[in-house]
Write an enzyme that holds these catalytic residues in place. Structure first.
Site, mmCIF file in Angstrom:
data_model
loop_
_atom_site.group_PDB
_atom_site.id
_atom_site.type_symbol
_atom_site.label_atom_id
_atom_site.label_comp_id
_atom_site.label_asym_id
_atom_site.label_seq_id
_atom_site.Cartn_x
_atom_site.Cartn_y
_atom_site.Cartn_z
ATOM 1 N N LYS A 160 0.827 -1.212 0.000
ATOM 2 C CA LYS A 160 0.000 0.000 0.000
ATOM 3 C C LYS A 160 0.858 1.257 0.000
ATOM 4 C CE LYS A 160 -1.787 1.869 3.915
ATOM 5 N NZ LYS A 160 -1.579 3.318 3.991
ATOM 6 N N ASN A 161 1.822 1.320 0.916
ATOM 7 C CA ASN A 161 2.574 2.563 1.071
ATOM 8 C C ASN A 161 3.514 2.830 -0.093
ATOM 9 O OD1 ASN A 161 1.252 3.032 3.403
ATOM 10 N ND2 ASN A 161 2.963 2.611 4.790
ATOM 11 N N CYS A 214 -5.268 8.725 9.369
ATOM 12 C CA CYS A 214 -5.214 8.034 10.654
ATOM 13 C C CYS A 214 -5.211 9.021 11.804
ATOM 14 C CB CYS A 214 -3.939 7.210 10.736
ATOM 15 S SG CYS A 214 -3.972 5.748 9.736
ATOM 16 N N ARG A 260 0.564 14.977 13.021
ATOM 17 C CA ARG A 260 1.067 14.710 11.670
ATOM 18 C C ARG A 260 1.189 15.975 10.821
ATOM 19 N NH1 ARG A 260 -1.038 8.802 9.820
ATOM 20 N NH2 ARG A 260 0.981 8.779 8.863
ATOM 21 N N ASP A 279 4.416 0.795 12.201
ATOM 22 C CA ASP A 279 3.220 0.161 11.641
ATOM 23 C C ASP A 279 3.032 -1.288 12.107
ATOM 24 O OD1 ASP A 279 2.534 2.444 10.351
ATOM 25 O OD2 ASP A 279 3.074 1.775 8.341
ATOM 26 N N ARG A 307 -8.753 -0.121 4.447
ATOM 27 C CA ARG A 307 -7.837 0.843 3.834
ATOM 28 C C ARG A 307 -6.501 0.194 3.504
ATOM 29 N NH1 ARG A 307 -6.277 5.137 7.495
ATOM 30 N NH2 ARG A 307 -4.763 5.333 5.845
HETATM 31 C C1 UD1 Z 1 4.315 6.883 6.344
HETATM 32 C C2 UD1 Z 1 3.410 5.689 6.212
HETATM 33 C C3 UD1 Z 1 2.900 5.241 7.577
HETATM 34 C C4 UD1 Z 1 4.070 5.003 8.521
HETATM 35 C C5 UD1 Z 1 4.990 6.217 8.554
HETATM 36 C C6 UD1 Z 1 6.252 5.987 9.372
HETATM 37 C C7 UD1 Z 1 2.363 6.024 4.048
HETATM 38 C C8 UD1 Z 1 1.124 6.306 3.302
HETATM 39 N N1 UD1 Z 1 2.271 6.047 5.380
HETATM 40 O O1 UD1 Z 1 3.529 7.948 6.869
HETATM 41 O O2 UD1 Z 1 2.162 4.023 7.396
HETATM 42 O O3 UD1 Z 1 3.570 4.773 9.821
HETATM 43 O O4 UD1 Z 1 5.408 6.556 7.222
HETATM 44 O O5 UD1 Z 1 6.922 4.882 8.937
HETATM 45 O O6 UD1 Z 1 3.399 5.763 3.478
HETATM 46 N N2 UD1 Z 1 6.454 14.719 10.578
HETATM 47 C C9 UD1 Z 1 6.664 16.035 10.887
HETATM 48 N N3 UD1 Z 1 6.667 16.927 9.854
HETATM 49 C C10 UD1 Z 1 6.479 16.560 8.563
HETATM 50 C C11 UD1 Z 1 6.269 15.197 8.276
HETATM 51 C C12 UD1 Z 1 6.258 14.294 9.320
HETATM 52 O O7 UD1 Z 1 6.831 16.419 12.042
HETATM 53 O O8 UD1 Z 1 6.506 17.419 7.670
HETATM 54 C C13 UD1 Z 1 6.409 13.747 11.708
HETATM 55 C C14 UD1 Z 1 5.049 13.065 11.816
HETATM 56 O O9 UD1 Z 1 4.146 13.836 12.558
HETATM 57 C C15 UD1 Z 1 5.418 11.773 12.519
HETATM 58 C C16 UD1 Z 1 6.800 11.458 11.952
HETATM 59 O O10 UD1 Z 1 7.295 12.684 11.433
HETATM 60 O O11 UD1 Z 1 5.480 11.968 13.894
HETATM 61 C C17 UD1 Z 1 6.807 10.408 10.879
HETATM 62 O O12 UD1 Z 1 6.025 10.824 9.786
HETATM 63 P P1 UD1 Z 1 6.302 10.372 8.291
HETATM 64 O O13 UD1 Z 1 7.557 9.567 8.238
HETATM 65 O O14 UD1 Z 1 6.209 11.564 7.420
HETATM 66 O O15 UD1 Z 1 5.092 9.415 8.023
HETATM 67 P P2 UD1 Z 1 4.067 9.454 6.820
HETATM 68 O O16 UD1 Z 1 4.788 9.670 5.535
HETATM 69 O O17 UD1 Z 1 2.937 10.314 7.169
#
Ligand code: UD1
Length: 418
Positions: free
Chosen positions: A22-23, A118, A123, A307, A399
């Site tokens: 999925k991701n 989620c 986030r 995850d 999902r």
């Molecule tokens: C992706 C995955 C999700 C997984 C996560 C971490 C998808 C669709 N989802 O989510 O399943 O749990 O990686 O492996 O691929 N953060 C910030 N600022 C930003 C971006 C992120 O502070 O601009 C923080 C987030 O709040 C969180 C952490 O960084 O606490 C990790 O987020 P991120 O690695 O970006 O996860 P996603 O890409 O949202």
């Protein structure tokens, strides 16, 4: 009300085949917006999130054909791309933000409603914005939308991410592939899904090196072509079935896996006393001798995946003694704890840690899937809980897991939808 119903099941036995990731597929679908010409993607899992991404691509002006039976998706940008992704789509899936990089690269403009998804913390998207700004994008936030505009063409830049965010790494990579000059992205995320996206972009004609390490170099090119790609297997789906097997003390061959992607989960299960045998593209999980407690800390890849935290917690709940789960990626990712306690678990939360005192068994209850992976944990708990478990809000599970009830029924689980 829609729900999953699960009855206490025997130890799982047999084989389960894992679907495409999925991701990975969601980002690859976003990247098809960059192509001149048709893209064909194989092993596309039939998931709610994939259908949301199809709607987004269509909304933006891409022609999409999805053959669900064969898992093949074809996309082609037919019109001039639109640049707005409305709230009704981003609210359904947080990953929608990942079309922003591709849109900026292709059209110089992107306006995306701030995402939902989620319920596992605030986030934010500050790292995405920091990256875009550094590439020359003028970013503003108004009325619940984030909007980016590029005057002429984005320019390569040196970007350091304060945290190796998966989404920010992907978005910046997709923006930088058509920028003028070279971008160096430091402290980049190293997840296998990043490498899969990069290999798709490279096939399209992008010049990317270092994906899968903490430093990615992207040399901008003039245009990208439509190509064929097969999505990697879903390591989280595989890990979830490994845990379901372990918790039920079963023996299951998990097929279509890349074992290197599962290293942290394999290593923790091994430490917990479960016998794991690795083959080329499958893993045999044998928990017939039982398991014991371990401690877990979630970390960016190649650390233990956040995850998989909820699913592993079920094993710890049923292990003798006290174990600790520390969540370092998301600040509010213990929503499953309350639901698991309603099934008889003994857990105390202390900030970002969960202290788990093992119990001899769980009881079936009516519970709610609060997010995708929490839902998977409740399914695993339901398999061993005495009596009947009903999981409400099953769409969270839909999902991210293809036909979870059919795959589990195939190895002897008593689970169905009502
Ligand atoms: C992706 C995955 C999700 C997984 C996560 C971490 C998808 C669709 N989802 O989510 O399943 O749990 O990686 O492996 O691929 N953060 C910030 N600022 C930003 C971006 C992120 O502070 O601009 C923080 C987030 O709040 C969180 C952490 O960084 O606490 C990790 O987020 P991120 O690695 O970006 O996860 P996603 O890409 O949202």
């Amino acid at each position: 009300m829609k729900k999953f119903v699960i009855e206490q099941s025997p130890p799982l036995l047999g084989e389960i085949t894992v679907s495409g990731a999925k991701n990975s597929v969601l980002k690859i679908m976003a990247a098809t917006l960059l192509a001149d010409g048709e893209c064909t993607i194989d092993d596309v899992p039939d998931l709610l999130d994939v259908h949301v991404m199809i709607e987004i691509l269509q909304e933006l002006g891409s022609e999409v054909h999805y053959d669900q039976a064969n898992g093949q998706l074809k996309t082609k940008v037919v019109d001039k791309l639109k640049h707005v992704v409305p709230y009704d789509l981003t609210a359904k899936m947080r990953a929608s933000i990942v079309v922003m990089g591709a849109l900026l690269a292709r059209t110089g403009r992107a306006k995306v409603a701030l995402p939902g998804g989620c319920a596992i913390g605030a986030r934010p998207i500050d790292l995405h914005i920091k990256g875009f700004s550094s590439l020359g994008v003028n970013v503003s936030m108004e009325h619940g939308f984030v909007e980016g505009r590029v005057k002429e063409r984005m320019h390569g830049s040196h970007i350091y991410l304060d945290f190796p965010s998966v989404g920010a790494t992907e978005n910046i990579m997709m923006a930088a592939v058509l920028a003028e000059g070279t971008t160096i992205l430091e402290n980049a995320a190293q997840e296998p899904e990043i490498t899969d996206l990069a290999s798709f972009l490279v096939k399209m004609g992008a010049n990317i090196s270092g994906a899968g390490t903490s430093t990615i170099r992207i040399k901008g090119v003039e245009k990208l072509n439509g190509v064929y790609h097969q999505v990697i297997p879903d390591r989280i789906e595989a890990g979830t079935y490994m845990l379901a097997t372990a918790v039920t003390k079963g023996k299951v061959l998990i097929k279509n896996v890349l074992t290197t992607h599962l290293r942290p989960v394999i290593s923790k299960l091994d430490e917990a006393g479960v016998t794991i045998t690795e083959y080329d593209d499958s893993i045999l999980v044998d928990a017939t001798k039982g398991f014991h407690k371990v401690d877990i800390t979630t970390l960016p890849y190649p650390g233990f995946p956040t995850d998989m935290q909820a699913q592993f917690m079920v094993l710890l709940i049923l292990s003798k003694g006290m174990s600790v789960v520390k969540e370092t990626i998301f600040e509010n990712r213990f929503m499953h704890v309350n639901e698991l306690m309603r099934m008889g678990a003994n857990i105390k939360l202390d900030g970002s840690s969960a202290l788990i005192q093992g119990v001899p068994g769980l009881e079936g209850a009516q519970v709610k899937a609060t997010d995708l992976r929490a839902g998977a944990a409740l399914v695993i708990a339901g398999l061993v809980a005495a009596g009947r478990t009903e999981i409400y809000e099953p769409d969270h599970i839909n999902r991210g897991f293809v036909s979870i009830e059919k795959k589990l029924q195939g190895v002897g689980a008593k689970i169905w939808r009502e």
